[in-house]
Design a protein around this motif. Structure first.
Motif, PDB file in Angstrom:
ATOM      1  N   GLY A 233       0.798  -1.221   0.000  1.00 29.72           N
ATOM      2  CA  GLY A 233       0.000   0.000   0.000  1.00 29.72           C
ATOM      3  C   GLY A 233       0.835   1.277   0.000  1.00 29.72           C
ATOM      4  N   GLN A 234       2.158   1.152   0.093  1.00 31.74           N
ATOM      5  CA  GLN A 234       3.029   2.338   0.141  1.00 31.74           C
ATOM      6  C   GLN A 234       3.342   2.838  -1.271  1.00 31.74           C
ATOM      7  OE1 GLN A 234       3.622   3.712   3.070  1.00 31.74           O
ATOM      8  NE2 GLN A 234       2.503   1.988   3.952  1.00 31.74           N
ATOM      9  N   GLN A 235       3.542   4.131  -1.396  1.00 34.18           N
ATOM     10  CA  GLN A 235       3.924   4.693  -2.681  1.00 34.18           C
ATOM     11  C   GLN A 235       5.401   4.397  -2.951  1.00 34.18           C
ATOM     12  OE1 GLN A 235       2.518   8.783  -1.897  1.00 34.18           O
ATOM     13  NE2 GLN A 235       1.413   8.571  -3.839  1.00 34.18           N
ATOM     14  N   VAL A 236       5.717   4.203  -4.219  1.00 35.15           N
ATOM     15  CA  VAL A 236       7.085   3.913  -4.633  1.00 35.15           C
ATOM     16  C   VAL A 236       8.027   5.028  -4.156  1.00 35.15           C
ATOM     17  CG1 VAL A 236       8.587   3.638  -6.652  1.00 35.15           C
ATOM     18  CG2 VAL A 236       6.350   2.507  -6.587  1.00 35.15           C
TER      19      VAL A 236
ATOM     20  N   TRP B 276       2.695   5.802  -7.701  1.00 36.75           N
ATOM     21  CA  TRP B 276       1.907   4.573  -7.630  1.00 36.75           C
ATOM     22  C   TRP B 276       2.188   3.866  -6.322  1.00 36.75           C
ATOM     23  CZ3 TRP B 276       2.138   1.392 -12.773  1.00 36.75           C
ATOM     24  CH2 TRP B 276       1.741   2.200 -13.836  1.00 36.75           C
ATOM     25  N   ASN B 277       1.196   3.095  -5.850  1.00 35.89           N
ATOM     26  CA  ASN B 277       1.529   2.247  -4.711  1.00 35.89           C
ATOM     27  C   ASN B 277       2.204   0.992  -5.263  1.00 35.89           C
ATOM     28  OD1 ASN B 277      -0.374   0.008  -4.935  1.00 35.89           O
ATOM     29  ND2 ASN B 277      -1.953   1.349  -4.105  1.00 35.89           N
ATOM     30  N   VAL B 278       2.975   0.345  -4.417  1.00 34.99           N
ATOM     31  CA  VAL B 278       3.805  -0.775  -4.848  1.00 34.99           C
ATOM     32  C   VAL B 278       2.964  -1.900  -5.444  1.00 34.99           C
ATOM     33  CG1 VAL B 278       5.456  -2.524  -4.065  1.00 34.99           C
ATOM     34  CG2 VAL B 278       5.609  -0.189  -3.198  1.00 34.99           C
ATOM     35  N   GLY B 279       1.815  -2.184  -4.855  1.00 28.91           N
ATOM     36  CA  GLY B 279       0.939  -3.227  -5.386  1.00 28.91           C
ATOM     37  C   GLY B 279       0.505  -2.932  -6.817  1.00 28.91           C
TER      38      GLY B 279
ATOM     39  N   SER C 108       1.962   5.536   4.293  1.00 28.70           N
ATOM     40  CA  SER C 108       0.519   5.407   4.175  1.00 28.70           C
ATOM     41  C   SER C 108       0.013   4.377   5.180  1.00 28.70           C
ATOM     42  CB  SER C 108       0.158   4.955   2.759  1.00 28.70           C
ATOM     43  OG  SER C 108      -1.201   4.620   2.679  1.00 28.70           O
ATOM     44  N   GLU C 109      -1.215   4.549   5.606  1.00 30.79           N
ATOM     45  CA  GLU C 109      -1.837   3.562   6.489  1.00 30.79           C
ATOM     46  C   GLU C 109      -2.520   2.457   5.682  1.00 30.79           C
ATOM     47  OE1 GLU C 109      -1.305   3.488   9.762  1.00 30.79           O
ATOM     48  OE2 GLU C 109      -0.050   5.246   9.385  1.00 30.79           O
ATOM     49  N   LYS C 110      -2.507   2.583   4.347  1.00 27.17           N
ATOM     50  CA  LYS C 110      -3.125   1.577   3.489  1.00 27.17           C
ATOM     51  C   LYS C 110      -2.421   0.239   3.638  1.00 27.17           C
ATOM     52  CE  LYS C 110      -5.069   3.678  -0.610  1.00 27.17           C
ATOM     53  NZ  LYS C 110      -4.820   3.879  -2.039  1.00 27.17           N
ATOM     54  N   GLU C 111      -3.194  -0.809   3.712  1.00 28.36           N
ATOM     55  CA  GLU C 111      -2.635  -2.160   3.816  1.00 28.36           C
ATOM     56  C   GLU C 111      -2.093  -2.647   2.477  1.00 28.36           C
ATOM     57  OE1 GLU C 111      -2.341  -4.578   6.367  1.00 28.36           O
ATOM     58  OE2 GLU C 111      -2.630  -2.819   7.642  1.00 28.36           O
TER      59      GLU C 111
END
Length: 134
Positions: free
Chosen positions: A46-49, A110-113, A61-64
């Motif tokens: 969920g983290q940005q590159v 972008w997020n890593v996913g 980010s708090e995104k999973e």
């Protein structure tokens, strides 16, 4: 003529979901290229590159993110001329990783996913659906 002053981006090889055997090889290659090797598991999807690269303006980010287990290498501060010898060393030491990206102004947000899913699609397209190494 004005000269451009460009802040140097530290050279990093970011490995995601990389096996411990490959991690050791990648660390050695990074050292030989005056780069830092940093490794993460899928908890950072969920983290940005840009955050992983340590760029200013990016915060955790708090995104999973999704549960993605693909191996991936992200190259930051490494240009195409420096990348070729790195990829050659990875092949010679049998530490290849199918999914690879160079950080750009576009993909740093972008997020890593998302990046890994796009790299997976590109890899399948370029290899005719074959998931084996070429």
């Amino acid at each position: 003529m004005k000269s451009r002053i460009r802040s140097a981006i530290p050279k990093k090889i970011i490995g995601i979901n990389i096996s411990s055997k490959k991690r050791d090889i990648i660390e050695d290659i990074a050292k030989s290229e005056n780069a830092e090797a940093v490794f993460f598991d899928n908890e950072i999807m969920g983290q940005q590159v840009g955050y992983l690269c340590g760029f200013k303006g990016f915060v955790r980010s708090e995104k999973e993110g999704e549960d993605i287990t693909d191996e991936c290498l992200i190259f930051s501060g490494i240009d195409g001329r420096s990348l070729d010898p790195i990829l050659k060393m990875l092949r010679e030491k049998e530490a290849t990783v199918k999914l690879k990206a160079i950080v750009t102004a576009h993909n740093q947000k972008w997020n890593v996913g998302e990046l890994i899913k796009e790299l997976r699609r590109e890899h399948l397209h370029m290899n005719g659906g074959d998931s084996g190494e070429k």
